[in-house]
Design a protein around this motif. Structure first.
Motif, PDB file in Angstrom:
ATOM      1  N   GLU A 144       0.720  -1.169  -0.094  1.00 35.98           N
ATOM      2  CA  GLU A 144       0.204  -0.117  -0.167  1.00 35.98           C
ATOM      3  C   GLU A 144       1.028   1.369   0.192  1.00 35.98           C
ATOM      4  O   GLU A 144       0.456   2.195  -0.741  1.00 35.98           O
ATOM      5  CB  GLU A 144      -0.894   0.010   1.378  1.00 35.98           C
ATOM      6  CG  GLU A 144      -2.063  -1.169   1.146  1.00 35.98           C
ATOM      7  CD  GLU A 144      -2.479  -1.251   2.570  1.00 35.98           C
ATOM      8  OE1 GLU A 144      -3.930  -1.383   2.647  1.00 35.98           O
ATOM      9  OE2 GLU A 144      -2.291  -1.186   3.560  1.00 35.98           O
ATOM     10  N   ILE A 145       1.991   1.158   0.807  1.00 32.85           N
ATOM     11  CA  ILE A 145       2.836   2.282   0.843  1.00 32.85           C
ATOM     12  C   ILE A 145       3.449   2.639  -0.494  1.00 32.85           C
ATOM     13  O   ILE A 145       3.495   3.659  -1.017  1.00 32.85           O
ATOM     14  CB  ILE A 145       4.089   2.301   1.735  1.00 32.85           C
ATOM     15  CG1 ILE A 145       3.347   2.114   3.367  1.00 32.85           C
ATOM     16  CG2 ILE A 145       4.878   3.444   1.851  1.00 32.85           C
ATOM     17  CD1 ILE A 145       4.235   1.559   4.415  1.00 32.85           C
ATOM     18  N   VAL A 146       3.641   1.497  -1.229  1.00 37.34           N
ATOM     19  CA  VAL A 146       4.675   1.517  -2.714  1.00 37.34           C
ATOM     20  C   VAL A 146       3.451   2.182  -3.486  1.00 37.34           C
ATOM     21  O   VAL A 146       3.790   3.150  -4.293  1.00 37.34           O
ATOM     22  CB  VAL A 146       4.774   0.267  -3.288  1.00 37.34           C
ATOM     23  CG1 VAL A 146       5.318   0.336  -4.399  1.00 37.34           C
ATOM     24  CG2 VAL A 146       6.220  -0.058  -2.314  1.00 37.34           C
ATOM     25  N   SER A 147       2.311   1.776  -3.447  1.00 41.23           N
ATOM     26  CA  SER A 147       1.363   2.246  -4.248  1.00 41.23           C
ATOM     27  C   SER A 147       0.852   3.601  -4.218  1.00 41.23           C
ATOM     28  O   SER A 147       0.980   4.471  -5.214  1.00 41.23           O
ATOM     29  CB  SER A 147      -0.043   1.394  -4.330  1.00 41.23           C
ATOM     30  OG  SER A 147      -1.112   1.940  -4.890  1.00 41.23           O
ATOM     31  N   LEU A 152       7.002   8.585   2.835  1.00 42.38           N
ATOM     32  CA  LEU A 152       7.790   7.397   2.684  1.00 42.38           C
ATOM     33  C   LEU A 152       8.370   6.919   3.870  1.00 42.38           C
ATOM     34  O   LEU A 152       8.240   5.590   4.464  1.00 42.38           O
ATOM     35  CB  LEU A 152       8.525   7.027   1.489  1.00 42.38           C
ATOM     36  CG  LEU A 152       8.963   5.832   1.173  1.00 42.38           C
ATOM     37  CD1 LEU A 152       7.995   4.691   1.017  1.00 42.38           C
ATOM     38  CD2 LEU A 152       9.942   5.727   0.097  1.00 42.38           C
ATOM     39  N   ARG A 153       9.417   7.721   4.512  1.00 43.89           N
ATOM     40  CA  ARG A 153      10.251   7.407   5.621  1.00 43.89           C
ATOM     41  C   ARG A 153       9.187   7.201   6.812  1.00 43.89           C
ATOM     42  O   ARG A 153       9.226   6.527   7.696  1.00 43.89           O
ATOM     43  CB  ARG A 153      10.951   8.485   6.000  1.00 43.89           C
ATOM     44  CG  ARG A 153      11.981   8.197   7.211  1.00 43.89           C
ATOM     45  CD  ARG A 153      13.200   9.469   7.163  1.00 43.89           C
ATOM     46  NE  ARG A 153      14.200   8.766   8.164  1.00 43.89           N
ATOM     47  CZ  ARG A 153      13.943   9.134   9.467  1.00 43.89           C
ATOM     48  NH1 ARG A 153      13.223  10.049  10.127  1.00 43.89           N
ATOM     49  NH2 ARG A 153      14.866   8.534  10.466  1.00 43.89           N
ATOM     50  N   ALA A 154       8.109   8.303   7.073  1.00 41.92           N
ATOM     51  CA  ALA A 154       7.357   8.089   8.206  1.00 41.92           C
ATOM     52  C   ALA A 154       6.469   6.884   8.065  1.00 41.92           C
ATOM     53  O   ALA A 154       6.325   6.436   9.376  1.00 41.92           O
ATOM     54  CB  ALA A 154       6.517   9.426   8.091  1.00 41.92           C
ATOM     55  N   GLN A 155       6.079   6.512   7.024  1.00 40.20           N
ATOM     56  CA  GLN A 155       5.294   5.080   6.717  1.00 40.20           C
ATOM     57  C   GLN A 155       6.258   3.900   6.992  1.00 40.20           C
ATOM     58  O   GLN A 155       5.549   2.787   7.479  1.00 40.20           O
ATOM     59  CB  GLN A 155       4.672   4.935   5.497  1.00 40.20           C
ATOM     60  CG  GLN A 155       3.793   6.260   5.350  1.00 40.20           C
ATOM     61  CD  GLN A 155       3.118   6.175   3.827  1.00 40.20           C
ATOM     62  OE1 GLN A 155       3.705   6.013   2.864  1.00 40.20           O
ATOM     63  NE2 GLN A 155       1.872   6.671   3.893  1.00 40.20           N
ATOM     64  N   CYS A 156       7.391   3.917   6.680  1.00 43.74           N
ATOM     65  CA  CYS A 156       8.412   2.724   6.759  1.00 43.74           C
ATOM     66  C   CYS A 156       8.960   2.294   8.153  1.00 43.74           C
ATOM     67  O   CYS A 156       8.924   1.306   8.676  1.00 43.74           O
ATOM     68  CB  CYS A 156       9.500   2.739   5.823  1.00 43.74           C
ATOM     69  SG  CYS A 156       9.008   2.458   4.155  1.00 43.74           S
ATOM     70  N   LYS A 205      14.314  10.135 -11.912  1.00 46.01           N
ATOM     71  CA  LYS A 205      15.465   9.212 -11.681  1.00 46.01           C
ATOM     72  C   LYS A 205      15.498   8.785 -10.299  1.00 46.01           C
ATOM     73  O   LYS A 205      15.524   7.519 -10.082  1.00 46.01           O
ATOM     74  CB  LYS A 205      16.795   9.697 -12.333  1.00 46.01           C
ATOM     75  CG  LYS A 205      17.870   8.868 -12.220  1.00 46.01           C
ATOM     76  CD  LYS A 205      19.311   9.485 -12.742  1.00 46.01           C
ATOM     77  CE  LYS A 205      20.199   8.487 -12.857  1.00 46.01           C
ATOM     78  NZ  LYS A 205      21.694   8.898 -13.228  1.00 46.01           N
ATOM     79  N   ALA A 206      15.563   9.607  -9.365  1.00 44.69           N
ATOM     80  CA  ALA A 206      15.370   9.074  -7.965  1.00 44.69           C
ATOM     81  C   ALA A 206      14.177   8.195  -7.518  1.00 44.69           C
ATOM     82  O   ALA A 206      14.184   7.174  -7.100  1.00 44.69           O
ATOM     83  CB  ALA A 206      15.486  10.266  -7.142  1.00 44.69           C
ATOM     84  N   LYS A 207      13.276   8.709  -8.308  1.00 46.44           N
ATOM     85  CA  LYS A 207      11.657   7.818  -8.044  1.00 46.44           C
ATOM     86  C   LYS A 207      11.742   6.665  -8.680  1.00 46.44           C
ATOM     87  O   LYS A 207      11.428   5.652  -8.062  1.00 46.44           O
ATOM     88  CB  LYS A 207      10.695   8.867  -8.479  1.00 46.44           C
ATOM     89  CG  LYS A 207       9.216   8.128  -8.226  1.00 46.44           C
ATOM     90  CD  LYS A 207       7.876   9.008  -8.373  1.00 46.44           C
ATOM     91  CE  LYS A 207       6.719   8.520  -8.031  1.00 46.44           C
ATOM     92  NZ  LYS A 207       5.628   9.375  -8.260  1.00 46.44           N
ATOM     93  N   THR A 208      12.405   6.663  -9.815  1.00 46.38           N
ATOM     94  CA  THR A 208      12.267   5.190 -10.377  1.00 46.38           C
ATOM     95  C   THR A 208      13.359   4.348  -9.723  1.00 46.38           C
ATOM     96  O   THR A 208      12.955   3.194  -9.528  1.00 46.38           O
ATOM     97  CB  THR A 208      12.999   5.433 -11.941  1.00 46.38           C
ATOM     98  OG1 THR A 208      12.032   6.251 -12.776  1.00 46.38           O
ATOM     99  CG2 THR A 208      13.181   4.233 -12.600  1.00 46.38           C
ATOM    100  N   ALA A 209      14.487   4.882  -9.391  1.00 49.77           N
ATOM    101  CA  ALA A 209      15.298   3.766  -8.563  1.00 49.77           C
ATOM    102  C   ALA A 209      14.739   3.465  -7.226  1.00 49.77           C
ATOM    103  O   ALA A 209      14.718   2.397  -6.976  1.00 49.77           O
ATOM    104  CB  ALA A 209      16.595   4.739  -8.131  1.00 49.77           C
ATOM    105  N   MET A 210      14.140   4.598  -6.418  1.00 49.90           N
ATOM    106  CA  MET A 210      13.332   3.864  -5.222  1.00 49.90           C
ATOM    107  C   MET A 210      12.108   2.967  -5.513  1.00 49.90           C
ATOM    108  O   MET A 210      12.001   2.110  -4.877  1.00 49.90           O
ATOM    109  CB  MET A 210      12.797   5.296  -4.721  1.00 49.90           C
ATOM    110  CG  MET A 210      11.997   5.185  -3.361  1.00 49.90           C
ATOM    111  SD  MET A 210      13.258   4.359  -1.954  1.00 49.90           S
ATOM    112  CE  MET A 210      13.805   5.920  -1.475  1.00 49.90           C
ATOM    113  N   LEU A 211      11.574   3.176  -6.563  1.00 52.69           N
ATOM    114  CA  LEU A 211      10.495   2.225  -6.800  1.00 52.69           C
ATOM    115  C   LEU A 211      11.040   0.957  -7.170  1.00 52.69           C
ATOM    116  O   LEU A 211      10.302  -0.239  -7.007  1.00 52.69           O
ATOM    117  CB  LEU A 211       9.587   2.970  -8.084  1.00 52.69           C
ATOM    118  CG  LEU A 211       8.447   3.906  -7.675  1.00 52.69           C
ATOM    119  CD1 LEU A 211       8.110   4.532  -8.937  1.00 52.69           C
ATOM    120  CD2 LEU A 211       7.472   3.365  -6.740  1.00 52.69           C
TER     121      LEU A 211
END
Length: 108
Positions: free
Chosen positions: A5-8, A23-27, A67-73
């Motif tokens: 769900e977090i990834v979505s 993302l950090r707060a959820q992980c 680029k960062a978002k692609t790597a993180m995903l």
């Protein structure tokens, strides 16, 4: 909330620093809730923290943000896929992410 769900949510959101703060707060709470995958959540939380520290006070180009978002995903999807496996599978995924990051542009 689970990691899928977090990834979505991260995937459908903007690519700015606010997304990484969220993302950090959820992980971080998942580190305690799901000890079998704690290292993966901690790794993602710290990648997110690093992104925020690097870019919160400066303008980021659309290209860098994408680029960062692609790597993180990519990392997030690998972790989600490994969560169904045994401890060896999960550890192998985290190790592969760490190795990939070491040889990357270290965008976060």
């Amino acid at each position: 909330m689970n990691l899928a769900e977090i990834v979505s949510q991260f995937e459908s959101g903007e690519a700015g620093t606010d997304a990484y703060v969220e993302l950090r707060a959820q992980c971080l709470p998942l580190v305690e809730k799901d000890s079998a995958n704690a290292a993966a959540y901690f790794l993602i939380a710290n990648f997110s923290r690093s992104y925020v520290m690097l870019y919160e006070e400066e303008a980021v180009t659309v290209e860098v943000a994408r680029k960062a978002k692609t790597a993180m995903l990519d990392y997030l999807h690998r972790i989600v896929a490994a969560q169904g496996g045994n401890a060896e599978v999960r550890l192998a995924a985290i190790n592969a992410i760490a190795a990939d990051y070491l040889h990357s542009d270290k965008i976060f």
